[in-house]
Design an enzyme around this catalytic site. Structure first.
Site, PDB file in Angstrom:
ATOM      1  N   TYR A   1      -7.745   7.005  -4.348  1.00 56.23           N
ATOM      2  CA  TYR A   1      -7.287   8.029  -5.305  1.00 56.23           C
ATOM      3  C   TYR A   1      -5.865   7.760  -5.789  1.00 56.23           C
ATOM      4  O   TYR A   1      -5.354   8.485  -6.620  1.00 56.23           O
ATOM      5  CB  TYR A   1      -7.366   9.436  -4.689  1.00 56.23           C
ATOM      6  CG  TYR A   1      -6.753   9.568  -3.314  1.00 56.23           C
ATOM      7  CD1 TYR A   1      -5.384   9.723  -3.163  1.00 56.23           C
ATOM      8  CD2 TYR A   1      -7.545   9.518  -2.179  1.00 56.23           C
ATOM      9  CE1 TYR A   1      -4.823   9.814  -1.902  1.00 56.23           C
ATOM     10  CE2 TYR A   1      -6.996   9.618  -0.913  1.00 56.23           C
ATOM     11  CZ  TYR A   1      -5.638   9.772  -0.779  1.00 56.23           C
ATOM     12  OH  TYR A   1      -5.088   9.858   0.482  1.00 56.23           O
ATOM     13  N   LYS A   2      -5.210   6.700  -5.272  1.00 55.90           N
ATOM     14  CA  LYS A   2      -3.859   6.365  -5.728  1.00 55.90           C
ATOM     15  C   LYS A   2      -3.990   5.422  -6.926  1.00 55.90           C
ATOM     16  O   LYS A   2      -4.431   5.844  -7.976  1.00 55.90           O
ATOM     17  CB  LYS A   2      -3.046   5.809  -4.566  1.00 55.90           C
ATOM     18  CG  LYS A   2      -2.769   6.909  -3.500  1.00 55.90           C
ATOM     19  CD  LYS A   2      -2.173   6.447  -2.207  1.00 55.90           C
ATOM     20  CE  LYS A   2      -1.966   7.650  -1.264  1.00 55.90           C
ATOM     21  NZ  LYS A   2      -1.758   7.276   0.124  1.00 55.90           N
TER      22      LYS A   2
ATOM     23  N   ASP B   1      -2.937  -1.448   6.274  1.00 51.59           N
ATOM     24  CA  ASP B   1      -3.260  -0.287   5.448  1.00 51.59           C
ATOM     25  C   ASP B   1      -2.789  -0.608   4.023  1.00 51.59           C
ATOM     26  O   ASP B   1      -1.598  -0.850   3.799  1.00 51.59           O
ATOM     27  CB  ASP B   1      -2.568   0.963   5.998  1.00 51.59           C
ATOM     28  CG  ASP B   1      -3.048   2.223   5.282  1.00 51.59           C
ATOM     29  OD1 ASP B   1      -3.346   2.142   4.083  1.00 51.59           O
ATOM     30  OD2 ASP B   1      -3.094   3.283   5.936  1.00 51.59           O
TER      31      ASP B   1
ATOM     32  N   PHE C   1       2.960   5.870   7.378  1.00 51.23           N
ATOM     33  CA  PHE C   1       2.538   7.199   6.935  1.00 51.23           C
ATOM     34  C   PHE C   1       2.147   8.034   8.154  1.00 51.23           C
ATOM     35  O   PHE C   1       1.486   7.529   9.063  1.00 51.23           O
ATOM     36  CB  PHE C   1       1.339   7.028   5.998  1.00 51.23           C
ATOM     37  CG  PHE C   1       0.954   8.272   5.264  1.00 51.23           C
ATOM     38  CD1 PHE C   1       1.631   8.652   4.109  1.00 51.23           C
ATOM     39  CD2 PHE C   1      -0.089   9.074   5.718  1.00 51.23           C
ATOM     40  CE1 PHE C   1       1.266   9.805   3.417  1.00 51.23           C
ATOM     41  CE2 PHE C   1      -0.455  10.223   5.032  1.00 51.23           C
ATOM     42  CZ  PHE C   1       0.228  10.591   3.880  1.00 51.23           C
TER      43      PHE C   1
ATOM     44  N   ARG D   1      10.340  10.048  -5.647  1.00 50.14           N
ATOM     45  CA  ARG D   1       9.502   8.857  -5.859  1.00 50.14           C
ATOM     46  C   ARG D   1       8.986   8.784  -7.286  1.00 50.14           C
ATOM     47  O   ARG D   1       8.554   9.792  -7.851  1.00 50.14           O
ATOM     48  CB  ARG D   1       8.240   8.933  -4.988  1.00 50.14           C
ATOM     49  CG  ARG D   1       8.405   8.588  -3.580  1.00 50.14           C
ATOM     50  CD  ARG D   1       7.062   8.299  -2.913  1.00 50.14           C
ATOM     51  NE  ARG D   1       6.020   9.297  -3.152  1.00 50.14           N
ATOM     52  CZ  ARG D   1       4.840   9.273  -2.563  1.00 50.14           C
ATOM     53  NH1 ARG D   1       4.544   8.304  -1.709  1.00 50.14           N
ATOM     54  NH2 ARG D   1       3.932  10.194  -2.820  1.00 50.14           N
TER      55      ARG D   1
HETATM   56  C1  LIG Z   1      -2.070   8.230   1.224  1.00 51.88           C
HETATM   57  C2  LIG Z   1      -2.090   7.676   2.606  1.00 51.88           C
HETATM   58  C3  LIG Z   1      -2.925   8.219   3.618  1.00 51.88           C
HETATM   59  C4  LIG Z   1      -3.759   9.433   3.368  1.00 51.88           C
HETATM   60  O1  LIG Z   1      -4.916   9.468   4.166  1.00 51.88           O
HETATM   61  P1  LIG Z   1      -6.114  10.422   3.754  1.00 51.88           P
HETATM   62  O2  LIG Z   1      -7.007  10.436   4.921  1.00 51.88           O
HETATM   63  O3  LIG Z   1      -6.731   9.845   2.517  1.00 51.88           O
HETATM   64  O4  LIG Z   1      -5.541  11.772   3.453  1.00 51.88           O
HETATM   65  C5  LIG Z   1      -2.937   7.600   4.864  1.00 51.88           C
HETATM   66  N1  LIG Z   1      -2.161   6.519   5.112  1.00 51.88           N
HETATM   67  C6  LIG Z   1      -1.344   5.987   4.173  1.00 51.88           C
HETATM   68  C7  LIG Z   1      -0.511   4.791   4.499  1.00 51.88           C
HETATM   69  C8  LIG Z   1      -1.256   6.570   2.908  1.00 51.88           C
HETATM   70  O5  LIG Z   1      -0.435   6.068   1.996  1.00 51.88           O
END
Ligand SMILES: *Cc1c(COP(=O)(O)O)cnc(C)c1O
Length: 395
Positions: A207-208, A182, A111, A354
């Site tokens: 939040y996911k 992660d 990400f 997705r």
């Molecule tokens: C959703 C996601 C994020 C988002 O990070 P935030 O700080 O919560 O905005 C970061 N890394 C990964 C791998 C994600 O899937």
């Protein structure tokens, strides 16, 4: 198989929600709790609520509840801030634990925020630190004794491809590297056993699949035997051994709580705490088998109706997380046309559509209906209409 939990969620009529991988749906209990915390605790108790409603220990209580879903022992998960900040903290701590190496190894599918944070830290620290991002399938070959830290996202946010957590952790540690996972798309989606895997650090958001609501606090896990070696890069007062001693010198807490930073977001943490009730009495293996059944049914039906769509996720359901993606050049417009018809998925540049599978509130019927609407939208070409072409700020 359907898990009988749909009644615990408040979903709008006529919506087939296949985006719980991005923002989980709202548990009924979350709204009730939000009202209660705002009106009764904040409204009536005011500052007394830190003690009277025990706000002060909420971060740890919620951390322990998340821990149960990812195989982390009591006291090993701290909550707060956002995932990007937790990535920063884990990486910074791991960098200090590796004085003789200079390479952070991730992959090109990670990400963006994780990669930006890693690059930013490497630039800040200097001294030859560098970030390497081979293709996900080449990561294992890139692990060697120059690598200080292997930092990977377990489930690829675009394709859903799963890394083999145990095998990569073992390989990283055999090479003398520190492993950071992660779990953004894993917590509440696939079984994870942090204790058995032995990774040094893990981070994730809530939040996911954990349905904590937009901007809900993130979490960080540290392997218990390493906690006292972790020197917090963000040495905030809430990570202090005795915050209310108001000492001028920093003394980190003797637990994972040292990775807390500032005042916890009580409204969001309370909502998340209530949202976690939906997991009571569930085991992740049954969630996983239900998720596989749903995604397999969806893939089979969409592939039958739209033979020209290319599956961008692994065909083998055991090689992917709880989402499937199809690659389609005009995917953005297709998703907009689907949303207009009540099927909510999302789009990730450059061409990924997705669809997330959340068996707590989706059943086979929902998924078959969604697949048939995908078929209609693609076959009719309705997505070509002008109103579906303009990109909003959030895709
Ligand atoms: C959703 C996601 C994020 C988002 O990070 P935030 O700080 O919560 O905005 C970061 N890394 C990964 C791998 C994600 O899937």
């Amino acid at each position: 198989m359907t898990l009988p939990r749909k009644h615990l969620f408040d979903l709008p009529e006529g919506v087939l929600y296949l985006d719980g991988n991005s923002l989980g749906a709202m548990p009924v209990a979350a709204a009730d709790r939000a009202t209660r915390v705002i009106r009764d605790e904040w409204g009536h108790e005011l500052i007394k609520a830190w003690n009277s409603a025990d706000w002060i220990s909420l971060p740890k209580r919620v951390g322990d509840r998340i821990g149960r879903l990812i195989g982390a022992p009591e006291g090993s998960v701290a909550t707060g801030d956002t995932l990007s900040i937790k990535v920063y903290q884990a990486l910074a701590a791991a960098m200090r634990m590796q004085p003789h190496r200079r390479v952070i190894l991730s992959d090109s599918g990670n990400f963006p925020s994780d990669l930006y944070i890693a690059q930013g830290l490497a630039d800040l620290v200097g001294q030859g630190w560098e970030l390497r991002t081979p293709a996900p399938e080449d990561v294992a070959d890139a692990i060697n004794d120059s690598v200080a830290i292997v930092m990977l996202t377990h489930v690829d946010y675009r394709t859903g491809r799963l890394h083999d957590m145990k095998a990569i952790t073992r390989q990283a540690q055999a090479a003398g590297s520190i492993m950071i996972w992660d779990l953004a798309h894993s917590a509440g989606a696939v079984p994870v056993d942090l204790a058995a895997c032995g990774a040094e650090f893990a981070v994730g958001c809530s939040y996911k699949y954990l349905n904590g609501g937009p901007g809900a606090p993130a979490f960080i896990y540290v392997r218990p035997d390493l906690v006292l070696e972790v020197q917090p890069a963000l040495a905030g007062w809430m990570g202090h051994e005795a915050p209310f001693a108001m000492s001028h010198t920093y003394q980190p807490a003797m637990s994972t709580e040292r990775l807390r930073v500032g005042t916890p977001p009580i409204l969001q943490l309370s909502v998340l705490d209530a949202a976690l009730d939906v997991w009571d009495g569930l085991d992740m293996d049954s969630v996983r088998s239900a998720s596989i059944a749903l995604s397999e049914a969806f893939v089979a039906e969409v592939s039958r109706l739209c033979p020209d769509l290319r599956l961008a996720s692994p065909v083998d359901p055991h090689q992917r997380g709880s989402q499937v993606s199809f690659a389609f050049e005009d995917g953005y417009a297709v998703i907009q046309a689907l949303i207009e018809r009540g099927v909510i998925g999302d789009f990730r540049a450059p061409d990924i559509m997705r669809f997330g599978f959340t068996p707590l509130y989706l059943d086979n019927n929902d998924v078959m209906q969604a697949a048939s609407i995908v078929g209609e939208v693609i076959k009719s070409g309705i997505w070509r209409e002008q109103r579906f072409q303009t990109r909003a700020k959030v895709t």
